[in-house]
Scaffold this motif. Structure first.
Motif, mmCIF file in Angstrom:
data_model
loop_
_atom_site.group_PDB
_atom_site.id
_atom_site.type_symbol
_atom_site.label_atom_id
_atom_site.label_comp_id
_atom_site.label_asym_id
_atom_site.label_seq_id
_atom_site.Cartn_x
_atom_site.Cartn_y
_atom_site.Cartn_z
ATOM 1 N N ASP A 52 2.576 79.043 -42.206
ATOM 2 C CA ASP A 52 3.512 78.542 -41.198
ATOM 3 C C ASP A 52 3.717 79.601 -40.113
ATOM 4 N N ASP A 53 3.535 79.200 -38.863
ATOM 5 C CA ASP A 53 3.589 80.178 -37.779
ATOM 6 C C ASP A 53 4.944 80.889 -37.684
ATOM 7 N N LEU A 54 6.004 80.115 -37.777
ATOM 8 C CA LEU A 54 7.315 80.753 -37.587
ATOM 9 C C LEU A 54 7.653 81.691 -38.755
ATOM 10 N N GLU A 55 7.317 81.254 -39.954
ATOM 11 C CA GLU A 55 7.524 82.145 -41.116
ATOM 12 C C GLU A 55 6.693 83.411 -40.969
ATOM 13 N N CYS A 56 5.486 83.229 -40.506
ATOM 14 C CA CYS A 56 4.581 84.362 -40.321
ATOM 15 C C CYS A 56 5.126 85.284 -39.226
ATOM 16 N N ALA A 57 5.642 84.677 -38.154
ATOM 17 C CA ALA A 57 6.236 85.471 -37.076
ATOM 18 C C ALA A 57 7.367 86.339 -37.613
ATOM 19 N N ARG A 58 8.235 85.727 -38.421
ATOM 20 C CA ARG A 58 9.373 86.478 -38.988
ATOM 21 C C ARG A 58 8.887 87.603 -39.905
ATOM 22 N N TYR A 59 7.818 87.329 -40.617
ATOM 23 C CA TYR A 59 7.229 88.361 -41.491
ATOM 24 C C TYR A 59 6.789 89.558 -40.645
ATOM 25 N N GLY A 60 6.146 89.281 -39.528
ATOM 26 C CA GLY A 60 5.656 90.346 -38.656
ATOM 27 C C GLY A 60 6.793 91.149 -38.040
ATOM 28 N N ILE A 61 7.857 90.454 -37.649
ATOM 29 C CA ILE A 61 9.013 91.143 -37.056
ATOM 30 C C ILE A 61 9.625 92.096 -38.079
ATOM 31 N N GLU A 62 9.787 91.597 -39.287
ATOM 32 C CA GLU A 62 10.365 92.420 -40.352
ATOM 33 C C GLU A 62 9.453 93.610 -40.678
ATOM 34 N N ALA B 242 2.865 84.887 -34.650
ATOM 35 C CA ALA B 242 2.156 84.757 -35.931
ATOM 36 C C ALA B 242 0.801 85.451 -35.871
ATOM 37 N N GLN B 243 0.109 85.301 -34.753
ATOM 38 C CA GLN B 243 -1.179 85.996 -34.588
ATOM 39 C C GLN B 243 -1.003 87.506 -34.755
ATOM 40 N N PHE B 244 0.059 88.016 -34.150
ATOM 41 C CA PHE B 244 0.365 89.454 -34.253
ATOM 42 C C PHE B 244 0.562 89.844 -35.717
ATOM 43 N N ALA B 245 1.347 89.052 -36.432
ATOM 44 C CA ALA B 245 1.625 89.349 -37.842
ATOM 45 C C ALA B 245 0.355 89.290 -38.683
ATOM 46 N N ARG B 246 -0.492 88.314 -38.386
ATOM 47 C CA ARG B 246 -1.722 88.150 -39.173
ATOM 48 C C ARG B 246 -2.693 89.291 -38.905
ATOM 49 N N CYS C 276 -0.644 89.385 -42.482
ATOM 50 C CA CYS C 276 0.182 88.301 -43.028
ATOM 51 C C CYS C 276 -0.692 87.096 -43.356
ATOM 52 N N GLU C 277 -0.467 86.501 -44.518
ATOM 53 C CA GLU C 277 -1.288 85.360 -44.920
ATOM 54 C C GLU C 277 -0.494 84.057 -44.975
ATOM 55 N N LEU C 278 0.749 84.088 -44.521
ATOM 56 C CA LEU C 278 1.562 82.868 -44.517
ATOM 57 C C LEU C 278 0.964 81.866 -43.532
#
Lengths: 387, 387
Positions: free
Chosen positions: B319-329, B306-310, B315-317
């Motif tokens: 939830d960590d896992l949702e944010c993580a998935r956002y970053g992967i995508e 999530a830190q990576f995605a943010r 990423c502004e989500l």
């Protein structure tokens, strides 16, 4: 980006209790050491005993050269050179902060030349030097992984620098546990010093297309601020002390400036006069000078100062100059929050001295080729540091 | 932070037209060189003539060892070792990308030992090696400032690595102009490769208190992405090529992993089987594997993903896992946008091969001590790479 050569051969041995390994690394360089350190603190903390036990276990003999002052002075360097020559040491082992390391570099060069060591600070080139092994006790100056040092000639009030690729330490031992007892004021001054090292190049570079270097600097500044706040809350915070130590090392080892082209050290130029004339701590002098210098310089390059404010202080103002001013104020406020002085008044330096300080600083400005910094310009900057 | 030793003695000479200086630096190491390079490209571009003119001007003689393949193979390494021994060269001069440099490291070690060079890839320790000087033509692998290399044994389909402090290049010449003609596909694969080097440690470290290293990685990823986009728009963009070259060097020279403790290279472990079995470009293999591996690993450490995605993708989500998935995508989308394959299908690797790839990869997993990566786990990860 601009052409450059980057070559940093210093070996870093990092971790809690690595101080006890100094003998192993010093023994690679020879059998007899000049052991350089400051006042009494390494004796009262037991570090002197640990270091000498390690040297002894590795089969080294040594001769002491203690008593290095913060803002090391030429007379004491000369004494160290005389001892190193008389005792024919093979290696200099420096145990202390940046002052001890800087003095040790000067001794390492002076021990193998026939002329007076101060010549190296004026213009002579270092042709050979004793190898240097260091044990760092303060995370601040970066001297542990660079090739320069600063010494004050107390007869002329000149705070000048020595530099040569031969003066990179062979090995530097970074034991963050040695910094757990650094008091709050010196923790703060150290943070200011490390930040100052990276922002000089960042703000004064003549090349604006250096995104990697910019992000490296911005990441270092944020990390140093964060770690300092953690340390001031809890002085033996192991991770924060370790992070601060490694950050300060990378703040002045050549990486942040590689590829940025020409740059200057105007804040250091002015601060050197403050600490040469008033024996104020280097970091304290810097936190007085930096906000005033930024105020002077921001109008020349508002985009870069605005980028700093946006990335380090999350400034959302759209106008670059307004944003720049926001960042300057934020940094000054932060310096104040950690207990470092942010005005000449807070440093107990009278306004009436501005002319004298500027006259002193202009000597270094000339030596460093900072032509824009006349005595008038320096006085103007200092006048912005009054309150 | 964790204890570590950091020592990177490679000298970097960086800038447009520095390739013409190779003779000066090679001459420091001896009078006769083994000149290692790839297929014909350095002859058609004129680089071969520039390099040999520089060697000649510096008084060196040389013997050619051309024809290094991308994904260099053991048989060709052995040929190079035989030439180096027969001709009694003093120095290896490598002119090319990571494959040429990696093969050159193996030759440098093999030339001074009595046993077969592959022993170094299995378990033998390098005790001595010829000095290595490099001229880099592709910004990707980081081999120019590290001590490792990868070679494929074509008889056993093993893509294994050699490593020793003796294999750091003495000098690496980084001339960004040599990369202006790198085509779009290899520019993209190179960006993926460089990003992969820094995120392996970032995501797999067993220490979460490494803010300096984290910010360094995040800054590198953002800079590599930004530069790659500029290069794909304008292949001879001088600043972007220079920034990409310097970024790729720092992506795998020890800095980003110093102090992060134990970490792993699972994406490289799996990709090595892809490129050993299918002769796919290393970077292309990585962009297939990485999103699938991240999908597999994110649940184990959602905060870091999530830190990576943010920080990298804003990423502004919450939830960590949702944010993580956002970053992967977001990373997968970016890989796709620069033209690198993001699925086995896009790499023309049939799904039915997953079992065979996993069986091959597990050999390397065992060699690298990645115990959690059984053939079943690797197959699970590969199944996430299908589309």
């Amino acid at each position: 980006m601009q052409p450059f050569v980057f070559h940093n051969p210093t070996e870093i041995v990092f971790g809690v209790d690595t101080a006890d390994k100094v003998g192993k690394y010093a023994a690679r360089q020879g059998g007899k050491a000049l052991l350089v350190y400051g006042r009494n603190s390494i004796k009262t903390t037991g570090l002197y005993d640990r270091v000498t036990a390690s040297l002894q276990a590795a089969g080294l003999s040594w001769v002491d050269h203690g008593g290095v002052k913060s803002n090391p002075v030429l007379s004491h360097v000369r004494e160290g050179v005389a001892v190193a020559k008389r005792e024919q040491v093979d290696v200099v082992v420096a145990v202390g902060g940046g002052s001890v390391l800087d003095e040790s570099k000067a001794i390492a060069a002076g021990a193998l030349c026939d002329h007076d060591v101060w010549e190296f600070f004026l213009q002579a080139k270092v042709e050979k030097a004793l190898p240097l092994v260091t044990v760092l006790t303060l995370a601040a100056t970066g001297s542990e992984m660079n090739s320069g040092g600063v010494v004050t000639n107390e007869n002329t009030a000149q705070k000048f620098n020595i530099g040569s690729p031969l003066l990179f330490p062979k090995t530097s031992i970074l034991d963050p546990a040695l910094t757990y007892t650094v008091p709050a004021d010196y923790t703060a001054y150290s943070a200011v010093d490390a930040i100052s090292h990276i922002i000089e190049g960042y703000f004064t570079s003549n090349d604006q297309a250096t995104p990697l270097q910019d992000r490296f600097v911005e990441g270092l500044v944020k990390t140093i601020m964060e770690s300092t706040e953690q340390i001031l809350q809890q002085p033996d915070h192991a991770d924060a002390r370790a992070t601060m130590m490694w950050s300060a090392t990378w703040a002045l080892n050549g990486l942040s400036t590689a590829g940025i082209g020409l740059y200057q050290f105007p804040n250091h130029m002015i601060e050197h006069s403050l600490s040469a004339m008033y024996d104020i701590a280097h970091g304290a002098g810097l936190s007085i000078v930096i906000p005033g210098w930024m105020d002077y310089a921001a109008t020349q390059n508002p985009a870069k100062f605005a980028q700093f404010a946006r990335r380090v202080f999350d400034c959302e103002l759209s106008d670059d100059l307004e944003c720049a001013r926001y960042g300057i104020e934020a940094l000054k406020t932060w310096f104040h929050s950690i207990g470092s002085p942010v005005s000449l008044a807070q440093g107990n330096i009278p306004d009436e001295e501005i002319g004298a300080i500027a006259d002193n600083a202009v000597m270094l400005a000339r030596k460093w080729g900072l032509k824009a910094y006349t005595a008038e310009v320096i006085a103007d900057i200092l006048s912005r540091c009054r309150s």
